[in-house]
Design a protein around this motif. Structure first.
Motif, PDB file in Angstrom:
ATOM      1  N   ALA A   1      22.627 -28.514 -17.267  1.00 25.66           N
ATOM      2  CA  ALA A   1      22.217 -27.484 -17.952  1.00 25.66           C
ATOM      3  C   ALA A   1      21.191 -26.656 -17.082  1.00 25.66           C
ATOM      4  N   PRO A   2      21.606 -25.648 -16.443  1.00 23.20           N
ATOM      5  CA  PRO A   2      20.707 -25.190 -15.226  1.00 23.20           C
ATOM      6  C   PRO A   2      19.263 -24.411 -16.017  1.00 23.20           C
TER       7      PRO A   2
ATOM      8  N   GLN B   1      19.483 -19.394 -26.758  1.00 25.03           N
ATOM      9  CA  GLN B   1      20.129 -20.576 -26.640  1.00 25.03           C
ATOM     10  C   GLN B   1      21.383 -20.629 -26.570  1.00 25.03           C
ATOM     11  N   LEU B   2      22.015 -21.587 -25.673  1.00 20.45           N
ATOM     12  CA  LEU B   2      23.636 -21.441 -25.736  1.00 20.45           C
ATOM     13  C   LEU B   2      24.000 -23.251 -25.256  1.00 20.45           C
ATOM     14  N   TYR B   3      24.537 -23.684 -26.114  1.00 19.32           N
ATOM     15  CA  TYR B   3      24.936 -25.119 -25.756  1.00 19.32           C
ATOM     16  C   TYR B   3      26.647 -25.539 -25.858  1.00 19.32           C
ATOM     17  N   SER B   4      26.951 -26.283 -25.050  1.00 16.55           N
ATOM     18  CA  SER B   4      28.366 -26.874 -25.207  1.00 16.55           C
ATOM     19  C   SER B   4      28.533 -28.359 -25.455  1.00 16.55           C
ATOM     20  N   TRP B   5      27.384 -28.969 -25.624  1.00 12.58           N
ATOM     21  CA  TRP B   5      27.469 -30.445 -25.900  1.00 12.58           C
ATOM     22  C   TRP B   5      26.470 -30.785 -26.722  1.00 12.58           C
ATOM     23  N   TRP B   6      26.887 -31.732 -27.783  1.00 10.04           N
ATOM     24  CA  TRP B   6      25.865 -32.459 -28.754  1.00 10.04           C
ATOM     25  C   TRP B   6      25.919 -33.709 -28.521  1.00 10.04           C
ATOM     26  N   SER B   7      25.224 -34.621 -28.459  1.00 13.13           N
ATOM     27  CA  SER B   7      25.209 -36.052 -28.390  1.00 13.13           C
ATOM     28  C   SER B   7      26.141 -36.501 -29.637  1.00 13.13           C
ATOM     29  N   TYR B   8      26.705 -37.770 -29.454  1.00 14.25           N
ATOM     30  CA  TYR B   8      27.375 -38.534 -30.545  1.00 14.25           C
ATOM     31  C   TYR B   8      26.184 -39.203 -31.240  1.00 14.25           C
ATOM     32  N   ARG B   9      25.097 -39.375 -30.550  1.00 17.10           N
ATOM     33  CA  ARG B   9      24.008 -40.293 -31.320  1.00 17.10           C
ATOM     34  C   ARG B   9      23.289 -39.631 -32.419  1.00 17.10           C
TER      35      ARG B   9
ATOM     36  N   ASP C   1      24.982 -30.934 -36.073  1.00 23.87           N
ATOM     37  CA  ASP C   1      24.895 -29.552 -36.339  1.00 23.87           C
ATOM     38  C   ASP C   1      23.604 -29.013 -36.696  1.00 23.87           C
ATOM     39  N   ALA C   2      22.812 -29.828 -37.746  1.00 23.98           N
ATOM     40  CA  ALA C   2      21.405 -29.459 -38.125  1.00 23.98           C
ATOM     41  C   ALA C   2      20.555 -29.742 -37.294  1.00 23.98           C
ATOM     42  N   ALA C   3      20.635 -30.760 -36.429  1.00 27.10           N
ATOM     43  CA  ALA C   3      19.592 -31.110 -35.419  1.00 27.10           C
ATOM     44  C   ALA C   3      19.691 -30.178 -34.284  1.00 27.10           C
ATOM     45  N   ASP C   4      20.781 -29.759 -33.820  1.00 24.88           N
ATOM     46  CA  ASP C   4      21.039 -28.823 -32.832  1.00 24.88           C
ATOM     47  C   ASP C   4      20.399 -29.053 -31.266  1.00 24.88           C
ATOM     48  N   LYS C   5      20.343 -30.310 -31.123  1.00 20.67           N
ATOM     49  CA  LYS C   5      19.784 -30.788 -29.918  1.00 20.67           C
ATOM     50  C   LYS C   5      20.996 -30.532 -28.720  1.00 20.67           C
ATOM     51  N   GLY C   6      21.196 -29.476 -28.455  1.00 24.97           N
ATOM     52  CA  GLY C   6      22.453 -29.328 -27.522  1.00 24.97           C
ATOM     53  C   GLY C   6      22.052 -29.002 -26.056  1.00 24.97           C
TER      54      GLY C   6
ATOM     55  N   ASP D   1      32.524 -34.933 -27.887  1.00 25.62           N
ATOM     56  CA  ASP D   1      31.067 -34.448 -27.802  1.00 25.62           C
ATOM     57  C   ASP D   1      30.845 -33.036 -27.414  1.00 25.62           C
ATOM     58  N   HIS D   2      31.797 -32.532 -26.742  1.00 21.50           N
ATOM     59  CA  HIS D   2      31.787 -31.128 -26.079  1.00 21.50           C
ATOM     60  C   HIS D   2      32.603 -30.161 -26.633  1.00 21.50           C
TER      61      HIS D   2
END
Length: 262
Positions: free
Chosen positions: A154-155, A201-209, A214-219, A252-253
């Motif tokens: 994630a650059p 902010q733009l994400y394509s992956w969110w951890s299974y952990r 969705d609520a945490a949105d730590k992508g 997770d992606h």
């Protein structure tokens, strides 16, 4: 003729065959590039794909790990399949469409948990993969090409949920971002997604952990669509299908889409 392309780390094409078919039914991209197929090529399920009109495929696979495939309803032929960093992994395949566009599909090594090649061989493999890719582009500058895949980096600061907290976390460390940018520069690549969606902010992956991803949105934005300068302006309509991350038993992606008027 315009065509739409999607890239998606599927995390087992056999386990998530129904998700692939659902995406194809609902979104109907012309070309779908999958990573982490985790299947030998001859075990990739084709019947459902063919029924939906996706009768063309080039792929590299291995049992249980890695694996990349380009699935298409447009005719294509294999153009390349490289073993960068000589890992013996199925991480790259390329195909040429009838209009001459070459699509490269990459699954860059994740790099393990510790961002130090002296104590973590996987991190060294990741850097070596990117270095060899950079050198290949210096030696043979691509043209009329698209590069997609799970690049596992994630650059930008707004490609992660917290730049400060992830600076020492694999996928956003300065040395990885430096290697990422060197690959882009060597090939003259443009970031099609960020050309279309330049801010925010733009994400394509969110951890299974995460219990509630969705609520945490730590992508993180680990999945990318690039194009060479000669065709980059033809790319548009980029989007990340975030809702797909919420499908039953998901990867997770999330898939990343772009359309090209070529």
């Amino acid at each position: 003729m315009p065509f739409t392309l999607a890239t998606w780390n599927i995390n087992s094409v056999r386990l998530r065959e129904e998700l692939v078919l659902r995406l194809l039914r609902e979104e109907a991209p012309d070309v779908l590039c999958l990573q982490e197929c985790k299947s030998p090529v001859d075990k990739i399920p084709l019947e459902g794909l063919h029924a939906l009109g996706y009768t063309h495929m080039v792929a590299r696979g291995q049992k249980g790990y890695n694996g990349v495939a380009i699935i298409s309803r447009l005719p294509l032929v294999e153009a390349a399949a490289e073993d960068y960093a000589t890992l013996g992994h199925a991480r790259h395949v390329a195909a040429r469409l009838e209009n001459g566009v070459v699509i490269h599909n990459h699954y860059v090594p994740a790099g393990g948990d510790v961002p130090d090649r002296e104590v973590n061989d996987k991190f060294g493999q990741k850097l070596d993969y990117l270095t060899e890719l950079r050198d290949a582009f210096h030696g043979d500058k691509p043209s009329k090409s698209i590069l997609v895949g799970d690049l596992n980096i994630a650059p930008r600061e707004d490609d992660v949920w917290s730049h400060k907290q992830l600076l020492k976390v694999v996928s956003h460390t300065p040395i990885e971002v430096e290697h990422f940018n060197e690959v882009m520069d060597a090939g003259g690549w443009a970031d099609v997604t960020r050309n279309d969606i330049p801010e925010g902010q733009l994400y394509s992956w969110w951890s299974y952990r995460a219990k509630d991803w969705d609520a945490a949105d730590k992508g993180r934005r680990l999945d990318h669509v690039w194009a060479t300068a000669d065709i980059a302006a033809a790319g548009h309509s980029s989007r990340v299908l975030r809702d797909v991350r919420g499908w039953e038993k998901p990867s997770d992606h999330a898939p990343v889409f772009a359309t090209f008027d070529l």
